[in-house]
Design an enzyme around this catalytic site. Sequence first.
Site, PDB file in Angstrom:
ATOM      1  N   GLY A   1      -0.478 106.461  57.275  1.00  0.00           N
ATOM      2  CA  GLY A   1      -1.914 106.338  57.525  1.00  0.00           C
ATOM      3  C   GLY A   1      -2.527 107.607  58.097  1.00  0.00           C
TER       4      GLY A   1
ATOM      5  CD  GLU B   1       2.686 105.060  53.797  1.00  0.00           C
ATOM      6  OE1 GLU B   1       3.303 105.969  53.218  1.00  0.00           O
ATOM      7  OE2 GLU B   1       1.528 105.184  54.245  1.00  0.00           O
TER       8      GLU B   1
ATOM      9  CB  ALA C   1      -0.197 101.775  59.967  1.00  0.00           C
TER      10      ALA C   1
ATOM     11  CD  GLU D   1      -2.640 105.762  53.430  1.00  0.00           C
ATOM     12  OE1 GLU D   1      -2.177 105.236  54.460  1.00  0.00           O
ATOM     13  OE2 GLU D   1      -2.855 105.130  52.386  1.00  0.00           O
TER      14      GLU D   1
HETATM   15  N1  CO8 Z   1       4.026 103.275  64.913  1.00  0.00           N
HETATM   16  C1  CO8 Z   1       4.414 102.911  66.143  1.00  0.00           C
HETATM   17  N2  CO8 Z   1       5.120 103.724  66.988  1.00  0.00           N
HETATM   18  C2  CO8 Z   1       5.406 104.960  66.535  1.00  0.00           C
HETATM   19  C3  CO8 Z   1       5.027 105.411  65.258  1.00  0.00           C
HETATM   20  C4  CO8 Z   1       4.302 104.506  64.419  1.00  0.00           C
HETATM   21  N3  CO8 Z   1       3.856 104.858  63.210  1.00  0.00           N
HETATM   22  N4  CO8 Z   1       5.472 106.662  65.104  1.00  0.00           N
HETATM   23  C5  CO8 Z   1       6.102 106.988  66.249  1.00  0.00           C
HETATM   24  N5  CO8 Z   1       6.065 105.970  67.129  1.00  0.00           N
HETATM   25  C6  CO8 Z   1       6.621 105.909  68.469  1.00  0.00           C
HETATM   26  C7  CO8 Z   1       8.144 105.821  68.471  1.00  0.00           C
HETATM   27  O1  CO8 Z   1       8.572 104.485  68.280  1.00  0.00           O
HETATM   28  C8  CO8 Z   1       8.482 106.354  69.830  1.00  0.00           C
HETATM   29  O2  CO8 Z   1       8.277 105.344  70.790  1.00  0.00           O
HETATM   30  P1  CO8 Z   1       9.322 105.200  72.040  1.00  0.00           P
HETATM   31  O3  CO8 Z   1       9.132 106.466  72.828  1.00  0.00           O
HETATM   32  O4  CO8 Z   1       8.824 103.972  72.745  1.00  0.00           O
HETATM   33  O5  CO8 Z   1      10.683 105.090  71.424  1.00  0.00           O
HETATM   34  C9  CO8 Z   1       7.406 107.431  70.068  1.00  0.00           C
HETATM   35  O6  CO8 Z   1       6.360 107.137  69.143  1.00  0.00           O
HETATM   36  C10 CO8 Z   1       7.902 108.843  69.776  1.00  0.00           C
HETATM   37  O7  CO8 Z   1       8.456 108.841  68.462  1.00  0.00           O
HETATM   38  P2  CO8 Z   1       9.946 109.339  68.123  1.00  0.00           P
HETATM   39  O8  CO8 Z   1      10.841 109.185  69.325  1.00  0.00           O
HETATM   40  O9  CO8 Z   1      10.375 108.657  66.866  1.00  0.00           O
HETATM   41  O10 CO8 Z   1       9.676 110.898  67.877  1.00  0.00           O
HETATM   42  P3  CO8 Z   1      10.526 111.877  66.968  1.00  0.00           P
HETATM   43  O11 CO8 Z   1      10.060 113.243  67.293  1.00  0.00           O
HETATM   44  O12 CO8 Z   1      11.988 111.594  67.107  1.00  0.00           O
HETATM   45  O13 CO8 Z   1      10.105 111.507  65.459  1.00  0.00           O
HETATM   46  C11 CO8 Z   1       8.540 110.943  63.700  1.00  0.00           C
HETATM   47  C12 CO8 Z   1       8.782 111.714  65.036  1.00  0.00           C
HETATM   48  C13 CO8 Z   1       9.385 111.606  62.602  1.00  0.00           C
HETATM   49  C14 CO8 Z   1       7.063 111.083  63.377  1.00  0.00           C
HETATM   50  C15 CO8 Z   1       8.946 109.468  63.886  1.00  0.00           C
HETATM   51  O14 CO8 Z   1       8.334 108.972  65.054  1.00  0.00           O
HETATM   52  C16 CO8 Z   1       8.565 108.593  62.736  1.00  0.00           C
HETATM   53  O15 CO8 Z   1       9.228 108.613  61.713  1.00  0.00           O
HETATM   54  N6  CO8 Z   1       7.484 107.769  62.901  1.00  0.00           N
HETATM   55  C17 CO8 Z   1       7.066 106.818  61.908  1.00  0.00           C
HETATM   56  C18 CO8 Z   1       6.331 107.512  60.770  1.00  0.00           C
HETATM   57  C19 CO8 Z   1       5.968 106.515  59.699  1.00  0.00           C
HETATM   58  O16 CO8 Z   1       6.804 105.869  59.106  1.00  0.00           O
HETATM   59  N7  CO8 Z   1       4.655 106.387  59.447  1.00  0.00           N
HETATM   60  C20 CO8 Z   1       4.148 105.489  58.429  1.00  0.00           C
HETATM   61  C21 CO8 Z   1       3.826 104.172  59.040  1.00  0.00           C
HETATM   62  S1  CO8 Z   1       3.352 102.989  57.816  1.00  0.00           S
HETATM   63  C22 CO8 Z   1       1.743 103.388  57.421  1.00  0.00           C
HETATM   64  O17 CO8 Z   1       1.196 104.332  57.937  1.00  0.00           O
HETATM   65  C23 CO8 Z   1       1.081 102.499  56.421  1.00  0.00           C
HETATM   66  C24 CO8 Z   1      -0.433 102.762  56.319  1.00  0.00           C
HETATM   67  C25 CO8 Z   1      -1.114 101.680  55.510  1.00  0.00           C
HETATM   68  C26 CO8 Z   1      -1.114 100.348  56.240  1.00  0.00           C
HETATM   69  C27 CO8 Z   1      -2.007  99.348  55.547  1.00  0.00           C
HETATM   70  C28 CO8 Z   1      -1.940  97.920  56.098  1.00  0.00           C
HETATM   71  C29 CO8 Z   1      -1.893  97.766  57.603  1.00  0.00           C
END
Ligand code: CO8
Length: 260
Positions: free
Chosen positions: A111, A134, A66, A114
Amino acid sequence: MSFDNLLLERDGAIAIITINRPKVLNALNAATLEELQRVVHDLGRDDSVRVVILTGAGEKSFVAGADINELAGLTPVSGREHARAGQRVFDSIERLGKPVIAAVNGYALGGGCELAMACTLRLAADTARFGQPEIALGVLPGYGGTQRLPRLVGRSKALEMMLTGAPITSDEAQRVGLVTRVVPAADLMAEARALARQLAAAAPLAMRYIVSAVNAGSQMPFAEACEHEAALFGLAAATDDMREGTRAFLDKRKPRFEGR
Ligand code: CO8
């Protein structure tokens, strides 16, 4: 159909949806979920589409979860509503009535994992990673993950993944039953299309009934699920496809299924 956050391609009876927000690793915001709902609804009604492939733009990510920018602002009320809205989209993928193949080309986190689990089958690039991180954000999977993950991989592995938040490799995802096949990243879409073509040539109604028997049946007591299976078998026996399939076998030729 035009979209800001998705790409839609047609290849004969196959439709390919690409989640297209590569700058944020294809994170799902509300607008993307709304577009996904719309395209899934339309493809479900389009009889010329027999199989759908779902993938992510770029080489790095399927869907990184998400959109955390939106997640950060949720209140108790909007959090519940967002979770329910996302669940409805994922349910409609699971119940589309035609196979949806997740071609997991990179991160399938939160997500994203999922979403892949709501698909009928999952192919993974050898570079893909699966996880439910999460917990690190102080929340829990909210798009059906707490229910689909244990059903796919068993309670122990699902709880380990959700409580530690640690991602697993494609190979491990295959070992635990989360994905059906792992292929070299460069071959992923060719393999997904080949599988889709194979499924597109199969009897569409029988395929729909098989998915229903498995998915709906898994929510029922065994005896009731067998009743459901038998009712679906009866429906299949009423189709032209059943007559064509059996006749083609006896005539020693390839069947041509019309979905009637
Ligand atoms: N949301 C928003 N932005 C994101 C997300 C995300 N999930 N994932 C990555 N991005 C963005 C980063 O902020 C970054 O942006 P910027 O270039 O502006 O800094 C860009 O994408 C590239 O990401 P990274 O620089 O972090 O790339 P890396 O190669 O260093 O890392 C990862 C890759 C490991 C995938 C890392 O980006 C990460 O950990 N992302 C988050 C993953 C995460 O926690 N996902 C779970 C989110 S919560 C969820 O999914 C809940 C679902 C249910 C919700 C129900 C109610 C709404």
